[in-house]
Motif scaffolding. Structure first.
Motif, PDB file in Angstrom:
ATOM      1  N   GLY A  88     -50.857 138.465 -13.245  1.00  0.00           N
ATOM      2  CA  GLY A  88     -50.230 137.926 -12.037  1.00  0.00           C
ATOM      3  C   GLY A  88     -50.875 138.455 -10.773  1.00  0.00           C
ATOM      4  O   GLY A  88     -50.216 138.585  -9.738  1.00  0.00           O
ATOM      5  N   LEU A  89     -52.179 138.791 -10.865  1.00  0.00           N
ATOM      6  CA  LEU A  89     -52.917 139.362  -9.738  1.00  0.00           C
ATOM      7  C   LEU A  89     -54.291 138.718  -9.642  1.00  0.00           C
ATOM      8  O   LEU A  89     -54.891 138.367 -10.668  1.00  0.00           O
ATOM      9  CB  LEU A  89     -53.114 140.877  -9.913  1.00  0.00           C
ATOM     10  CG  LEU A  89     -51.873 141.772  -9.920  1.00  0.00           C
ATOM     11  CD1 LEU A  89     -52.270 143.169 -10.377  1.00  0.00           C
ATOM     12  CD2 LEU A  89     -51.240 141.827  -8.529  1.00  0.00           C
ATOM     13  N   GLN A  90     -54.761 138.575  -8.403  1.00  0.00           N
ATOM     14  CA  GLN A  90     -56.151 138.183  -8.234  1.00  0.00           C
ATOM     15  C   GLN A  90     -56.977 139.460  -8.194  1.00  0.00           C
ATOM     16  O   GLN A  90     -56.785 140.326  -7.340  1.00  0.00           O
ATOM     17  CB  GLN A  90     -56.368 137.390  -6.943  1.00  0.00           C
ATOM     18  CG  GLN A  90     -57.817 136.915  -6.799  1.00  0.00           C
ATOM     19  CD  GLN A  90     -58.064 136.132  -5.517  1.00  0.00           C
ATOM     20  OE1 GLN A  90     -57.151 135.963  -4.689  1.00  0.00           O
ATOM     21  NE2 GLN A  90     -59.285 135.653  -5.333  1.00  0.00           N
ATOM     22  N   LEU A  91     -57.917 139.583  -9.124  1.00  0.00           N
ATOM     23  CA  LEU A  91     -58.711 140.791  -9.245  1.00  0.00           C
ATOM     24  C   LEU A  91     -60.062 140.683  -8.550  1.00  0.00           C
ATOM     25  O   LEU A  91     -60.610 141.692  -8.107  1.00  0.00           O
ATOM     26  CB  LEU A  91     -58.940 141.132 -10.724  1.00  0.00           C
ATOM     27  CG  LEU A  91     -57.674 141.354 -11.566  1.00  0.00           C
ATOM     28  CD1 LEU A  91     -58.032 141.574 -13.020  1.00  0.00           C
ATOM     29  CD2 LEU A  91     -56.871 142.530 -11.020  1.00  0.00           C
ATOM     30  N   LEU A  92     -60.588 139.468  -8.483  1.00  0.00           N
ATOM     31  CA  LEU A  92     -61.904 139.259  -7.891  1.00  0.00           C
ATOM     32  C   LEU A  92     -61.835 138.163  -6.833  1.00  0.00           C
ATOM     33  O   LEU A  92     -61.256 137.096  -7.067  1.00  0.00           O
ATOM     34  CB  LEU A  92     -62.927 138.851  -8.964  1.00  0.00           C
ATOM     35  CG  LEU A  92     -63.242 139.896 -10.041  1.00  0.00           C
ATOM     36  CD1 LEU A  92     -64.074 139.272 -11.155  1.00  0.00           C
ATOM     37  CD2 LEU A  92     -63.977 141.084  -9.428  1.00  0.00           C
ATOM     38  N   ALA A  93     -62.413 138.438  -5.669  1.00  0.00           N
ATOM     39  CA  ALA A  93     -62.561 137.415  -4.628  1.00  0.00           C
ATOM     40  C   ALA A  93     -63.914 136.752  -4.837  1.00  0.00           C
ATOM     41  O   ALA A  93     -64.933 137.445  -5.002  1.00  0.00           O
ATOM     42  CB  ALA A  93     -62.487 138.053  -3.245  1.00  0.00           C
ATOM     43  N   GLY A 115     -57.858 144.576  -7.448  1.00  0.00           N
ATOM     44  CA  GLY A 115     -58.933 144.747  -8.419  1.00  0.00           C
ATOM     45  C   GLY A 115     -59.614 146.092  -8.278  1.00  0.00           C
ATOM     46  O   GLY A 115     -59.944 146.749  -9.270  1.00  0.00           O
ATOM     47  N   ALA A 116     -59.838 146.529  -7.024  1.00  0.00           N
ATOM     48  CA  ALA A 116     -60.479 147.821  -6.783  1.00  0.00           C
ATOM     49  C   ALA A 116     -59.595 148.964  -7.282  1.00  0.00           C
ATOM     50  O   ALA A 116     -60.090 149.948  -7.856  1.00  0.00           O
ATOM     51  CB  ALA A 116     -60.772 147.975  -5.298  1.00  0.00           C
ATOM     52  N   ALA A 117     -58.279 148.838  -7.072  1.00  0.00           N
ATOM     53  CA  ALA A 117     -57.359 149.879  -7.543  1.00  0.00           C
ATOM     54  C   ALA A 117     -57.357 149.949  -9.071  1.00  0.00           C
ATOM     55  O   ALA A 117     -57.355 151.046  -9.662  1.00  0.00           O
ATOM     56  CB  ALA A 117     -55.951 149.603  -7.014  1.00  0.00           C
ATOM     57  N   LEU A 118     -57.343 148.777  -9.708  1.00  0.00           N
ATOM     58  CA  LEU A 118     -57.386 148.740 -11.169  1.00  0.00           C
ATOM     59  C   LEU A 118     -58.701 149.327 -11.683  1.00  0.00           C
ATOM     60  O   LEU A 118     -58.708 150.109 -12.642  1.00  0.00           O
ATOM     61  CB  LEU A 118     -57.222 147.304 -11.665  1.00  0.00           C
ATOM     62  CG  LEU A 118     -57.338 147.094 -13.192  1.00  0.00           C
ATOM     63  CD1 LEU A 118     -56.251 147.886 -13.928  1.00  0.00           C
ATOM     64  CD2 LEU A 118     -57.237 145.600 -13.533  1.00  0.00           C
ATOM     65  N   LEU A 119     -59.798 148.960 -11.034  1.00  0.00           N
ATOM     66  CA  LEU A 119     -61.102 149.438 -11.467  1.00  0.00           C
ATOM     67  C   LEU A 119     -61.204 150.958 -11.354  1.00  0.00           C
ATOM     68  O   LEU A 119     -61.795 151.622 -12.206  1.00  0.00           O
ATOM     69  CB  LEU A 119     -62.198 148.771 -10.638  1.00  0.00           C
ATOM     70  CG  LEU A 119     -63.644 149.038 -11.075  1.00  0.00           C
ATOM     71  CD1 LEU A 119     -63.875 148.517 -12.488  1.00  0.00           C
ATOM     72  CD2 LEU A 119     -64.618 148.381 -10.106  1.00  0.00           C
TER      73      LEU A 119
END
Length: 295
Positions: A46-51, A63-67
């Motif tokens: 339910g998140l956009q990870l990549l722009a 996405g940066a936080a997950l990475l």
């Protein structure tokens, strides 16, 4: 879980490369398959990870936080996998080996120094037992056993020539006793019994086509042929051991051999292990070091 890990690793690769084209080439999949994987992961989270734009790709804040959290775990997994794979190619690690004490003394110890010097990263964890062992149930990598006791579904590699058993007694023991000429004469002698898992070993003899099995009697039953030899040297009775084990005592006349014409050769010791397509390099190294052709 496996599916999630694969998708997270894919996301990390795209984020690191900042390009679907380069990431697809690195992973070895098509760009369309890569895009489908990322879209599916984003939908599940339910998140956009990549722009994405037509010219660039960059992680979003989410996405940066997950990475940031994901990268150390993926690095650790990669190292663990690489370490596991190295076992296949680099002779290293611990091998659990099971054998009798006789096999350890006759087969392993004479070659241990050379093996340890050639393969310093291998640790041999040796367990000595009496009688056959189920390798798989005991979680052993391999064993050394007499050929007649090895299961047919095992890979077996000869590590000694044929062996012969020897019935021996001390000169002091025979000072007041007749020399046995036939196996049945053992009934009139004190014999040192050898205990196996199923009970005392019944001494087996063969001459031509004639076979004889004797349930010997005496003052002592023990589970190690080296102790049998020591008891025979002390004059406690007649002992049964491998010819190689008593050769020095026979040469020095500390023991006298009897019934030699009733003890034909037996197959000898073999190293054995379960059939496997991807054998660890450490096990291959030990097998090659012990096999008879190398001796």
């Amino acid at each position: 879980m496996k599916h999630e890990l694969n998708d997270l690793a894919t996301f990390a690769t795209v984020a690191s490369e900042r390009s679907f084209t380069r990431a697809a080439a690195k992973i070895g999949v098509s760009q369309s398959a890569l895009s489908h994987t990322i879209r599916g992961l984003e939908q599940r989270l339910g998140l956009q990870l990549l722009a994405r734009t037509t010219k660039s790709v960059a992680p979003t804040a989410a996405g940066a936080a997950l990475l940031k959290e994901l990268a150390p775990a993926l690095d650790q997994i990669t190292r663990a996998i690489n370490n596991a794979r190295s076992v296949r190619h680099r002779p290293a690690g611990r091998l659990r080996i099971v054998m009798s004490r006789s096999a350890a003394v006759m087969v392993l110890l004479p070659r241990l120094t050379a093996f340890a010097e050639a393969y310093p990263d291998i640790v041999l964890d040796v367990v000595t037992v009496t009688g056959p062992v189920d390798l798989v149930a005991g979680e052993f990598d391999a064993g050394i056993q007499l050929g007649e006791y090895i299961q047919k579904d095992m890979i077996a590699v000869r590590v000694t020539k044929e062996l012969r058993l020897a019935v021996v007694g001390s000169p002091g023991y025979f000072a007041s006793r007749n020399i046995p000429r036939k196996p049945k004469d053992l009934n009139d002698h004190r014999c040192i019994g050898l205990r196996l898992p199923g009970g005392p070993y019944r001494w087996e003899f063969e001459q031509g086509r004639k076979t004889v099995t004797i349930g010997v009697n005496g003052p002592l039953i023990i589970d190690d042929t080296h102790l049998v030899i020591q008891a025979a040297l002390a004059g406690a009775g007649l002992g049964l051991a491998y010819e190689e084990q008593v050769a020095e005592y026979l040469a020095k006349r500390r023991l006298i051999r009897v019934l030699e014409d009733w003890t034909p050769p037996i197959p000898g010791f073999f190293m054995y292990y379960p059939s496997r397509h991807h054998q660890p390099a450490a096990l291959s190294a030990l097998t090659n070091a012990l096999r008879l052709s190398q001796q």
